[in-house]
Scaffold this motif. Structure first.
Motif, PDB file in Angstrom:
ATOM      1  N   HIS A 225      10.719  42.588 -13.745  1.00  0.00           N
ATOM      2  CA  HIS A 225      10.803  41.150 -13.467  1.00  0.00           C
ATOM      3  C   HIS A 225      10.016  40.315 -14.472  1.00  0.00           C
ATOM      4  O   HIS A 225       9.997  39.096 -14.381  1.00  0.00           O
ATOM      5  N   THR A 226       9.366  40.970 -15.411  1.00  0.00           N
ATOM      6  CA  THR A 226       8.564  40.273 -16.421  1.00  0.00           C
ATOM      7  C   THR A 226       9.457  39.891 -17.596  1.00  0.00           C
ATOM      8  O   THR A 226      10.225  40.719 -18.083  1.00  0.00           O
ATOM      9  N   PRO A 227       9.374  38.652 -18.077  1.00  0.00           N
ATOM     10  CA  PRO A 227      10.202  38.253 -19.221  1.00  0.00           C
ATOM     11  C   PRO A 227       9.961  39.154 -20.431  1.00  0.00           C
ATOM     12  O   PRO A 227       8.817  39.510 -20.736  1.00  0.00           O
ATOM     13  N   PRO A 228      11.021  39.541 -21.124  1.00  0.00           N
ATOM     14  CA  PRO A 228      10.895  40.475 -22.247  1.00  0.00           C
ATOM     15  C   PRO A 228       9.925  40.019 -23.340  1.00  0.00           C
ATOM     16  O   PRO A 228       9.230  40.838 -23.929  1.00  0.00           O
ATOM     17  N   SER A 229       9.844  38.729 -23.609  1.00  0.00           N
ATOM     18  CA  SER A 229       8.988  38.245 -24.689  1.00  0.00           C
ATOM     19  C   SER A 229       7.499  38.359 -24.400  1.00  0.00           C
ATOM     20  O   SER A 229       6.690  38.252 -25.321  1.00  0.00           O
ATOM     21  N   VAL A 230       7.124  38.565 -23.151  1.00  0.00           N
ATOM     22  CA  VAL A 230       5.699  38.731 -22.815  1.00  0.00           C
ATOM     23  C   VAL A 230       5.424  40.075 -22.144  1.00  0.00           C
ATOM     24  O   VAL A 230       4.306  40.343 -21.721  1.00  0.00           O
ATOM     25  N   ARG A 231       6.438  40.918 -22.053  1.00  0.00           N
ATOM     26  CA  ARG A 231       6.312  42.196 -21.349  1.00  0.00           C
ATOM     27  C   ARG A 231       5.197  43.073 -21.916  1.00  0.00           C
ATOM     28  O   ARG A 231       4.467  43.714 -21.165  1.00  0.00           O
ATOM     29  N   ASP A 232       5.044  43.094 -23.235  1.00  0.00           N
ATOM     30  CA  ASP A 232       4.010  43.939 -23.830  1.00  0.00           C
ATOM     31  C   ASP A 232       2.611  43.353 -23.665  1.00  0.00           C
ATOM     32  O   ASP A 232       1.621  44.004 -23.985  1.00  0.00           O
ATOM     33  N   GLN A 233       2.510  42.131 -23.138  1.00  0.00           N
ATOM     34  CA  GLN A 233       1.222  41.497 -22.900  1.00  0.00           C
ATOM     35  C   GLN A 233       0.947  41.287 -21.420  1.00  0.00           C
ATOM     36  O   GLN A 233       0.050  40.526 -21.051  1.00  0.00           O
ATOM     37  N   ALA A 234       1.717  41.948 -20.574  1.00  0.00           N
ATOM     38  CA  ALA A 234       1.549  41.858 -19.127  1.00  0.00           C
ATOM     39  C   ALA A 234       1.327  43.264 -18.597  1.00  0.00           C
ATOM     40  O   ALA A 234       2.255  44.070 -18.567  1.00  0.00           O
ATOM     41  N   VAL A 235       0.130  43.560 -18.180  1.00  0.00           N
ATOM     42  CA  VAL A 235      -0.209  44.894 -17.693  1.00  0.00           C
ATOM     43  C   VAL A 235       0.005  44.921 -16.184  1.00  0.00           C
ATOM     44  O   VAL A 235      -0.690  44.215 -15.442  1.00  0.00           O
ATOM     45  N   PRO A 236       0.976  45.709 -15.693  1.00  0.00           N
ATOM     46  CA  PRO A 236       1.250  45.725 -14.253  1.00  0.00           C
ATOM     47  C   PRO A 236       0.150  46.433 -13.473  1.00  0.00           C
ATOM     48  O   PRO A 236      -0.636  47.202 -14.019  1.00  0.00           O
ATOM     49  N   GLY A 237       0.111  46.147 -12.175  1.00  0.00           N
ATOM     50  CA  GLY A 237      -0.839  46.820 -11.293  1.00  0.00           C
ATOM     51  C   GLY A 237      -2.094  46.013 -10.996  1.00  0.00           C
ATOM     52  O   GLY A 237      -3.088  46.547 -10.514  1.00  0.00           O
ATOM     53  N   PHE A 238      -2.038  44.710 -11.257  1.00  0.00           N
ATOM     54  CA  PHE A 238      -3.191  43.841 -11.040  1.00  0.00           C
ATOM     55  C   PHE A 238      -2.772  42.526 -10.410  1.00  0.00           C
ATOM     56  O   PHE A 238      -1.617  42.152 -10.447  1.00  0.00           O
ATOM     57  N   ILE A 239      -3.727  41.824  -9.854  1.00  0.00           N
ATOM     58  CA  ILE A 239      -3.593  40.411  -9.575  1.00  0.00           C
ATOM     59  C   ILE A 239      -4.657  39.753 -10.443  1.00  0.00           C
ATOM     60  O   ILE A 239      -5.796  40.206 -10.498  1.00  0.00           O
ATOM     61  N   HIS A 240      -4.261  38.758 -11.195  1.00  0.00           N
ATOM     62  CA  HIS A 240      -5.133  38.134 -12.184  1.00  0.00           C
ATOM     63  C   HIS A 240      -5.396  36.696 -11.752  1.00  0.00           C
ATOM     64  O   HIS A 240      -4.473  35.891 -11.676  1.00  0.00           O
ATOM     65  N   PHE A 241      -6.638  36.394 -11.453  1.00  0.00           N
ATOM     66  CA  PHE A 241      -7.024  35.056 -11.041  1.00  0.00           C
ATOM     67  C   PHE A 241      -7.541  34.261 -12.237  1.00  0.00           C
ATOM     68  O   PHE A 241      -8.336  34.758 -13.029  1.00  0.00           O
ATOM     69  N   ARG A 242      -7.098  33.030 -12.352  1.00  0.00           N
ATOM     70  CA  ARG A 242      -7.533  32.065 -13.364  1.00  0.00           C
ATOM     71  C   ARG A 242      -7.333  32.552 -14.801  1.00  0.00           C
ATOM     72  O   ARG A 242      -8.234  32.470 -15.622  1.00  0.00           O
ATOM     73  N   PRO A 243      -6.130  33.029 -15.148  1.00  0.00           N
ATOM     74  CA  PRO A 243      -5.878  33.362 -16.551  1.00  0.00           C
ATOM     75  C   PRO A 243      -5.755  32.082 -17.370  1.00  0.00           C
ATOM     76  O   PRO A 243      -5.142  31.110 -16.922  1.00  0.00           O
TER      77      PRO A 243
END
Length: 139
Positions: A40-58
């Protein structure tokens, strides 16, 4: 100066992460998986999105925060593509506003109902609601 710019090589593993200014917490899935989140992650940012977390205040590189990234830790230069509760600071999209500010991607992105494209989430994701559930872990 131009010669030096021409000699510049891509920095290996470069990202726009500002993790020291935010909070990330690992998640445990009752339903779903890292593979589902990645799909479900857009392809252009997929390599910069590490699954398995919830990230607060990025934060984005301009210092603009988003509230949270559900299911991923963002190392992205455009966290608005995968996070909620912020603004999209990318001038390439004139359709953005609200909690899912960057999920529409760029004006040139063409996602389908099921598949993300470019910097855009799928159309179903853009039209969705976000529910987060937590529970206290019993030892």
């Amino acid at each position: 100066m131009m010669q030096e710019i021409n000699n510049f090589q891509e920095v290996e593993n470069f990202n726009c992460s500002r993790l020291n200014e935010s909070l990330t917490v690992p998640v445990q899935y009752d339903i779903g998986s890292n593979d589902v989140v990645t799909s479900h992650t857009p392809p252009s940012v997929r390599d910069q999105a590490v699954p398995g977390f919830i990230h607060f205040r990025p934060y984005d590189p301009k210092g603009v925060p988003n509230a949270l990234c559900p299911g991923v830790r963002s190392d992205s230069c455009r966290p608005s593509s995968i996070c909620v509760g912020g603004i999209n600071t990318n001038p390439g999209n004139s359709r953005t506003c609200g909690d899912f500010a960057g999920w529409d991607g760029l004006d040139t992105d063409r996602p389908t109902a099921e598949e993300p494209a470019g910097f855009a989430k799928s159309l179903n994701d853009v039209a969705s609601s976000l529910l987060l559930f937590t529970r206290k872990r019993v030892s």
